[in-house]
Enzyme design. Sequence first.
Site, PDB file in Angstrom:
ATOM      1  N   GLU A 115     -10.662   0.862  -1.426  1.00 65.85           N
ATOM      2  CA  GLU A 115      -9.828   0.336  -1.128  1.00 65.85           C
ATOM      3  C   GLU A 115     -10.524  -0.875  -0.427  1.00 65.85           C
ATOM      4  O   GLU A 115     -10.953  -1.732   0.751  1.00 65.85           O
ATOM      5  CB  GLU A 115      -8.150   0.169   0.331  1.00 65.85           C
ATOM      6  CG  GLU A 115      -9.298   1.216   1.281  1.00 65.85           C
ATOM      7  CD  GLU A 115      -7.455   1.698   2.356  1.00 65.85           C
ATOM      8  OE1 GLU A 115      -6.724   1.380   1.792  1.00 65.85           O
ATOM      9  OE2 GLU A 115      -7.465   2.705   2.258  1.00 65.85           O
ATOM     10  N   HIS A 140      -6.941  10.399   5.820  1.00 71.03           N
ATOM     11  CA  HIS A 140      -7.882   9.696   5.645  1.00 71.03           C
ATOM     12  C   HIS A 140      -9.058  10.796   5.647  1.00 71.03           C
ATOM     13  O   HIS A 140      -8.984  11.686   7.500  1.00 71.03           O
ATOM     14  CB  HIS A 140      -7.882   8.887   6.893  1.00 71.03           C
ATOM     15  CG  HIS A 140      -7.410   7.446   6.545  1.00 71.03           C
ATOM     16  ND1 HIS A 140      -7.782   6.673   6.978  1.00 71.03           N
ATOM     17  CD2 HIS A 140      -6.490   6.663   5.893  1.00 71.03           C
ATOM     18  CE1 HIS A 140      -7.783   4.909   5.527  1.00 71.03           C
ATOM     19  NE2 HIS A 140      -5.981   5.659   5.837  1.00 71.03           N
ATOM     20  N   HIS A 148     -11.368   5.534   1.654  1.00 73.09           N
ATOM     21  CA  HIS A 148     -11.889   6.819   2.464  1.00 73.09           C
ATOM     22  C   HIS A 148     -11.185   8.317   1.704  1.00 73.09           C
ATOM     23  O   HIS A 148     -11.257   7.767   0.348  1.00 73.09           O
ATOM     24  CB  HIS A 148     -10.392   7.513   3.566  1.00 73.09           C
ATOM     25  CG  HIS A 148      -8.852   6.840   3.326  1.00 73.09           C
ATOM     26  ND1 HIS A 148      -8.500   7.484   2.357  1.00 73.09           N
ATOM     27  CD2 HIS A 148      -8.510   5.531   3.379  1.00 73.09           C
ATOM     28  CE1 HIS A 148      -7.359   7.349   2.188  1.00 73.09           C
ATOM     29  NE2 HIS A 148      -7.398   5.633   2.386  1.00 73.09           N
ATOM     30  N   GLU A 165      -6.342  -1.215  -4.261  1.00 68.24           N
ATOM     31  CA  GLU A 165      -6.808   0.607  -3.606  1.00 68.24           C
ATOM     32  C   GLU A 165      -6.385   1.126  -5.119  1.00 68.24           C
ATOM     33  O   GLU A 165      -5.431   0.822  -5.333  1.00 68.24           O
ATOM     34  CB  GLU A 165      -6.011   0.631  -2.971  1.00 68.24           C
ATOM     35  CG  GLU A 165      -6.668   1.975  -2.391  1.00 68.24           C
ATOM     36  CD  GLU A 165      -5.666   2.525  -0.991  1.00 68.24           C
ATOM     37  OE1 GLU A 165      -4.708   1.897  -0.796  1.00 68.24           O
ATOM     38  OE2 GLU A 165      -6.000   3.657  -0.452  1.00 68.24           O
ATOM     39  N   ASP A 215      -3.262   7.586  -3.189  1.00 70.34           N
ATOM     40  CA  ASP A 215      -3.327   6.405  -3.061  1.00 70.34           C
ATOM     41  C   ASP A 215      -4.014   5.115  -3.441  1.00 70.34           C
ATOM     42  O   ASP A 215      -4.445   5.146  -4.029  1.00 70.34           O
ATOM     43  CB  ASP A 215      -4.412   6.953  -1.775  1.00 70.34           C
ATOM     44  CG  ASP A 215      -4.044   5.245  -0.230  1.00 70.34           C
ATOM     45  OD1 ASP A 215      -3.136   4.404  -0.221  1.00 70.34           O
ATOM     46  OD2 ASP A 215      -4.725   5.505   0.644  1.00 70.34           O
ATOM     47  N   ASP A 262       1.588  -1.104  -0.020  1.00 74.02           N
ATOM     48  CA  ASP A 262       0.222  -0.670   0.009  1.00 74.02           C
ATOM     49  C   ASP A 262       0.821   1.294   0.036  1.00 74.02           C
ATOM     50  O   ASP A 262       1.844   1.749   1.030  1.00 74.02           O
ATOM     51  CB  ASP A 262      -1.173  -0.131   1.467  1.00 74.02           C
ATOM     52  CG  ASP A 262      -1.701   0.935   1.099  1.00 74.02           C
ATOM     53  OD1 ASP A 262      -1.689   2.258   0.041  1.00 74.02           O
ATOM     54  OD2 ASP A 262      -3.145   0.552   1.573  1.00 74.02           O
TER      55      ASP A 262
HETATM   56 CO    CO Z   1      -5.965   3.898   1.373  1.00 75.51          CO
END
Ligand code: CO
Length: 297
Positions: free
Chosen positions: A191, A166, A158, A280, A99, A88
């Site tokens: 995600e 976030h 998020h 994600e 992200d 990630d």
């Molecule tokens: Co994330």
Amino acid sequence: MSVDLTDEKYEKHREAGEILAQVREETADRVEVGVSHLEVAEYAEERIRELGGEPAFPVNISVDEEAAHATPAPDDDATFGEEMINLDIGVHIDGWLADTAITVDLSGHPELADAPGEALEAAIEVIEPGVQTGAIGAEIQDVIEGYGYNPVVNLTGHGLGHWQQHTEPNIPNRAVEQGVELEVGDTVAIEPFATDGGGKVGEGSEVEIYALEREASVRDRAARQALEQIVERFRTLPFARRWLETPRAELALRRLRQQNVVHGYPVLKEQEGFLVSQKEHTVIITEDGCEVTTRSR
Ligand code: CO
């Protein structure tokens, strides 16, 4: 109120996404049995800087039952085995984020590794202005359960705020009644996580990732130096213990935590013996759907 998707902030989100897509693929290619976690994390973080971005948070390397918040310690000597690996990774340009995550399966569970990616594509299909976050979660749950696995329900997608990894809204990984409507200009990370376990992660004891909670004056010299560096380099974004370059960083972090100046992110994991996979992307909601900023081109 109309939103101008050519605004500088969206351009920076896009630039972050483009760098990140490239780094994700290059980093995933390096994950093989016997390769060091620390080498892979440092490769990705260095590559992000070479391409003109900054890491938005430490590269998360989750192994098997781990789902999030694991990153190598400063002297980490762990290497990859025949495991399920989730990477990630985040990039920011002046605090505007992208992200992304990908699973590299070295464990021989291809279906589990594929499920979150297909769930993510199903979610992206239904995203448009006015869509309920609960409806996105329903798509994710449907696909993952269709594979015979469970979504991890206490981890969510998020919003991405300025210098904030976030923010609201949460994007659930299951159908929920109470959601919110997404609007044009919202920038969110979707995600999905899938598991052959029960679908709820808990906190482990290991902590390698931290973030600033509040600015305060601290007496201890090492803690003060570390805090100055945190405020200047990371602001409110998460950072790794191994990123601190001040003397006695270990002690400094302990002090800063005791005074609630920084908080730690314990590793989140399923029950031992189960596996977690993840995928994600970051998307910007547009007039007629969404734009995926972290897609490979
Ligand atoms: Co994330």
